[in-house]
Design a protein around this motif. Structure first.
Motif, mmCIF file in Angstrom:
data_model
loop_
_atom_site.group_PDB
_atom_site.id
_atom_site.type_symbol
_atom_site.label_atom_id
_atom_site.label_comp_id
_atom_site.label_asym_id
_atom_site.label_seq_id
_atom_site.Cartn_x
_atom_site.Cartn_y
_atom_site.Cartn_z
ATOM 1 N N ASP A 176 26.557 12.966 -33.212
ATOM 2 C CA ASP A 176 27.061 11.633 -33.942
ATOM 3 C C ASP A 176 25.950 11.283 -34.802
ATOM 4 O O ASP A 176 24.801 11.526 -34.637
ATOM 5 C CB ASP A 176 27.498 10.766 -32.725
ATOM 6 C CG ASP A 176 26.588 10.447 -31.759
ATOM 7 O OD1 ASP A 176 25.350 10.116 -32.100
ATOM 8 O OD2 ASP A 176 26.951 10.177 -30.600
ATOM 9 N N VAL A 177 26.551 9.875 -35.262
ATOM 10 C CA VAL A 177 25.742 9.338 -36.428
ATOM 11 C C VAL A 177 24.241 8.766 -35.921
ATOM 12 O O VAL A 177 23.048 8.995 -36.131
ATOM 13 C CB VAL A 177 26.338 8.083 -37.091
ATOM 14 C CG1 VAL A 177 25.292 7.326 -37.840
ATOM 15 C CG2 VAL A 177 27.476 8.664 -37.894
ATOM 16 N N GLU A 178 24.470 8.063 -34.425
ATOM 17 C CA GLU A 178 23.204 7.672 -33.743
ATOM 18 C C GLU A 178 22.242 8.743 -33.586
ATOM 19 O O GLU A 178 20.934 8.626 -33.509
ATOM 20 C CB GLU A 178 23.572 6.657 -32.720
ATOM 21 C CG GLU A 178 24.395 5.361 -33.306
ATOM 22 C CD GLU A 178 23.480 4.558 -33.991
ATOM 23 O OE1 GLU A 178 22.184 4.602 -33.702
ATOM 24 O OE2 GLU A 178 24.023 4.163 -35.267
ATOM 25 N N LEU A 186 21.948 11.613 -34.775
ATOM 26 C CA LEU A 186 21.271 12.103 -35.828
ATOM 27 C C LEU A 186 20.191 11.368 -36.837
ATOM 28 O O LEU A 186 19.351 11.825 -36.951
ATOM 29 C CB LEU A 186 22.403 12.282 -37.234
ATOM 30 C CG LEU A 186 23.522 13.384 -37.102
ATOM 31 C CD1 LEU A 186 24.365 13.397 -38.040
ATOM 32 C CD2 LEU A 186 22.479 14.785 -37.199
ATOM 33 N N LYS A 187 20.238 9.762 -36.420
ATOM 34 C CA LYS A 187 19.222 9.047 -36.762
ATOM 35 C C LYS A 187 17.940 9.159 -35.837
ATOM 36 O O LYS A 187 16.876 9.370 -36.219
ATOM 37 C CB LYS A 187 19.673 7.725 -36.691
ATOM 38 C CG LYS A 187 20.857 7.401 -37.729
ATOM 39 C CD LYS A 187 20.966 5.959 -37.526
ATOM 40 C CE LYS A 187 22.126 5.318 -38.508
ATOM 41 N NZ LYS A 187 22.670 3.901 -38.240
#
Length: 317
Positions: free
Chosen positions: A184-186, A188-189
């Motif tokens: 998910d986006v978090e 990936l960060k």
């Protein structure tokens, strides 16, 4: 020596499963002078591995050697072994009746389930062939052995980012292959902040030599050289006997298991469970300890029952 002459027997306890948990339970009970039979189908989860780690005093021992040593110790305390699969388990008037595939019947006052789990691996060519060698899942079991190497994380579920972080502690060359579960986006960060690259695209196979991973090959033909691949199996407890007796497994994000209370007691009266069947994350030493505790709990339960029976008999004299 292994007993192969039990047509019907009555014992205090039957332990199903002869791995670390089952042996731990059997030895604890044998040392308490209980009559114990261990029924073992010979399907250890860690059979593909050459070494067991985090085993105090036996670091790096072969799993086969560890089980053999544990068997010898149990036999020295009077524990008997039946190398067979359980084909049926039912309630009996005096406990439980266990039937084996070869036709034996064993009646026991108490039952300990130490049947472990099955690792359901991702269906990618090369994963099963290299499993336990250069395809891994646990950084504590095998991570040290691939430290500093080029490691790929095959993302198939929600644990992929967590695995990447753990293996990043062991190597500065870790890559996540999104495969069927893009983080998910978090996540990936977080991976980007740690310098862990994420490669999009489905993995078609592992290039290998025998059990040695050489590269991950994507569906588009792109190849990424690697020394080891980390996967997230689905963990399915071997719970058939428990279900035969009316038990229900508990769902888990990574599979399912038999839920237990204090010292391995299950909701089914007279049945305990220890090791991976009850704890999907338990390593060898944890499973062994859980087996010892389950064995101690069963012995205490039998002691209490014997004392209550003696009290009842004394009251009618």
């Amino acid at each position: 020596m292994t007993s192969n002459n039990l047509s019907k027997d009555h014992v205090d306890v039957v332990v199903i499963g002869g791995g670390s948990a089952g042996l731990g339970a059997a030895i604890a009970l044998g040392r308490s002078l209980r009559s114990v039979v261990v029924v073992d189908a010979g399907r250890p989860r860690n059979a593909p591995s050459d070494h067991a780690h985090n085993v105090l005093g036996r670091e790096g021992i072969s799993p086969v050697e560890l089980v053999a040593a544990g068997r010898a110790e149990a036999i020295a305390y009077g524990v008997r072994f039946v190398d067979d699969a359980v084909s049926e388990a039912t309630r009996a008037a005096d406990g439980f009746s266990i039937a084996t595939a070869s036709g034996r019947e064993i009646v026991a006052r108490r039952l300990i389930l130490a049947t472990g789990l099955v690792d359901v691996l991702p269906e990618v060519d090369g994963v099963a062939q290299c499993w336990g060698k250069t395809v891994l899942h646990c950084p504590y079991c095998h991570g040290y052995e691939v430290r500093g190497q080029c490691i790929g994380i095959l993302a198939t579920g929600p644990m992929a980012t967590h695995q990447a972080l753990l293996f990043n502690q062991l190597s500065d060359d870790v890559t996540v292959f999104a495969h069927t579960a893009t983080p998910d986006v978090e996540s990936l960060k977080q991976l980007a902040a740690l310098g862990i690259p994420v490669v999009e695209g489905e993995v078609s196979r592992l290039d290998r030599e025998g059990t040695e991973v050489r590269a991950v090959v994507l569906a588009d033909g792109a190849e990424y050289p690697l020394d080891a691949v980390v996967v997230g199996p689905k963990f399915e407890a071997r719970a058939q006997v428990y279900e035969w007796l009316g038990g229900e497994v508990t769902e888990h994000p990574m599979g399912y298991f038999v839920e237990t209370g204090l010292m391995g007691k299950t909701p089914i009266d007279g049945v305990w469970a220890a090791g991976n069947i009850a704890d999907l994350s338990a390593m060898v030493s944890v499973s062994s300890g859980a087996g010892v505790m389950a064995g101690a709990a069963v012995n205490a339960d039998l002691v209490a029952e014997d004392a209550a029976t003696a009290l009842e008999l004394a009251a009618v004299r």
